[in-house]
Structure formats: C-alpha cells, structure tokens
Design a protein around this motif. Structure first.
Motif, short mmCIF file in Angstrom:
data_model
loop_
_atom_site.label_atom_id
_atom_site.label_comp_id
_atom_site.label_asym_id
_atom_site.label_seq_id
_atom_site.Cartn_x
_atom_site.Cartn_y
_atom_site.Cartn_z
N PRO A 151 -1.07 89.74 -8.55
CA PRO A 151 0.07 88.83 -8.54
C PRO A 151 1.45 89.50 -8.55
O PRO A 151 2.45 88.81 -8.68
N TYR A 152 1.50 90.82 -8.43
CA TYR A 152 2.81 91.48 -8.36
C TYR A 152 3.47 91.16 -7.02
O TYR A 152 2.79 90.86 -6.03
N PRO A 153 4.78 91.25 -6.93
CA PRO A 153 5.48 90.83 -5.71
C PRO A 153 5.49 91.84 -4.58
O PRO A 153 5.93 91.53 -3.47
N ASP A 154 4.97 93.04 -4.81
CA ASP A 154 5.13 94.15 -3.88
C ASP A 154 4.74 93.83 -2.44
O ASP A 154 5.48 94.12 -1.50
N ARG A 155 3.55 93.23 -2.26
CA ARG A 155 3.05 93.01 -0.90
C ARG A 155 3.93 92.02 -0.13
O ARG A 155 4.15 92.17 1.07
N TYR A 156 4.42 91.00 -0.82
CA TYR A 156 5.30 90.04 -0.15
C TYR A 156 6.65 90.67 0.18
O TYR A 156 7.23 90.40 1.24
N ILE A 157 7.15 91.49 -0.71
CA ILE A 157 8.41 92.18 -0.43
C ILE A 157 8.27 93.07 0.80
O ILE A 157 9.15 93.10 1.68
N VAL A 158 7.14 93.79 0.89
CA VAL A 158 6.87 94.63 2.06
C VAL A 158 6.79 93.79 3.33
O VAL A 158 7.36 94.13 4.37
#
Length: 227
Positions: A151-158
């Motif tokens: 659920p961390y935002p990293d993948r969406y930010i990428v």
C-alpha cells in the motif's frame, strides 16, 4: 480536469482473484491449511511475497519464502494459461472512450510483469483488440519496477511520473484496500470497484465507489472529480 486514468490489473481489468485463490490452495495443499474465502480476502491486493510471509506466520509453517513465491507464481501462470478471462463489465467502454478523448491510460500492478501481461493479453484477445498492450497503454508499471510495494505510494508515483502528469490530474481504479491506500497516498483521485472478493468497508478510503466499471461512463459520474 481528468488528464489520465490508471488501472490496477487483478480484479479491475478482469476477475482473477478466484484464480489466485486456487493457486494458493494448490500450493499449500500438502500442509493441510484451511484457507477460507474470508482469509483469502486478507491477501488480495498485496504482493505474493507479502502473502507468503503472512501465510507462513499465520499458519506457523516452515517454508522457504523464495521457493514458495516461485511455486505459487508458476501455479498461477499455469491456471491463467487454461483460463478464459473476460474483461470486467464496462472495461471496454472506458478504454474506447479514453482513446476517443485522447486521455492517456496506464497500468499500475503489484503482479510480476509476465503475469500482468498474461492477464492483459488474454483480456485484449477476448475484446478483439489487436493492438499490443504496450502500445495501447502509455505506461505499464508492475511489481518489478522498483520502489516499495502497495500500500505504499511508490508504484503510483512512478506510473504518473512516467506519464508526465501530476497525481491530482489522474484517476486510479482499484478494488482493494491496499491498492486504494497506495493510490490515495500518492495523491490520485481514486475509484473503488466492488467485487465478490471485497467488501464495501475495504473501499471507504476511495473518493468514489462503484459496483461496476460501467457506472464510470454515466453522464452524472464526473462531477466529483473536479471538486
């Protein structure tokens, strides 16, 4: 104003959660584990690595994490090869509409690249879309693209960065509490999709909840996006 749409794969593009469930059941069958649907719901949306770690802890079994990740992924891939995957109702209409409006589309999935590709290609074949998925979608981000997992935002930010957009301009479509948390914390407006494998309570963090992707195409749907 909407500038891009980002889709999760499992549960959003097609109903694959039942196949994931069967793969886990088969791989852990030798351990005589009782894994009811309610327990499987707690796994949905997280990476296979996180799932195996949770199963190992919850059922107190001694398994090699790396080996069982491979076993589970191989079993899932085998089941996908034999499955007939249909697009979730309303998906094709959204894809056509976004193309007509020249709205970029991306994929943000926790799945391994080859498994996400299998689902996308199978669904595209069913819909009669001949364009390769990597041409159709502007960006495809999977579990192997680095950064922390949902659920961390990293993948969406990428994903949004690769699309050249700002997160507040983008809409994510997710079906799990884990995925919604990832998209919301990244700053995307988020739609939660109800499925047989989640509950309304799983989606409460979403900006909008729908019972079908077809609802997104209704004339009165978009008012919330710019508020």
């Amino acid at each position: 104003m909407l500038k891009a749409i980002v889709f999760d794969v499992d549960g959003v593009i097609a109903e694959t959660d039942s196949i994931h469930y069967k793969a886990f059941q088969r791989v852990f069958y030798p351990y005589n584990i009782n894994m009811p649907p309610d327990y499987h719901r707690s796994l949905v949306g997280y990476s296979v690595r996180d799932n195996i770690i949770k199963i190992k802890k919850d059922f107190r079994i001694d398994v090699d994490i790396e080996r069982y990740i491979k076993l589970r992924n191989d079993e899932y891939a085998s089941l996908l090869d034999r499955a007939v995957l249909e697009p979730n109702p309303g998906l094709q209409e959204i894809l056509i509409w976004a193309k007509e409006q020249d709205i970029p589309m991306g994929i943000c999935s926790s799945s391994k690249k080859n498994l996400a590709e299998k689902v996308l290609c199978s669904v595209f074949e069913h819909m009669g879309i001949e364009e390769p998925v990597y041409n159709f979608f502007d960006v495809i981000v999977t579990g192997e693209d680095g950064g922390r997992r949902k659920p961390y935002p990293d993948r969406y930010i990428v994903t949004v960065k690769r699309m050249g957009k700002e997160t507040f301009e983008c809409m994510a479509i997710e079906d799990t509490q884990c995925g919604i948390a990832s998209a919301v914390s990244a700053g995307l407006k988020t739609v939660g999709l109800l499925t047989p494998f989640n509950l309304m309570g799983d989606l409460t963090e979403a900006d909008k909840i729908v019972s079908s992707l077809g609802e997104i195409m209704r004339d009165n749907f978009w008012g919330w996006f710019n508020t």
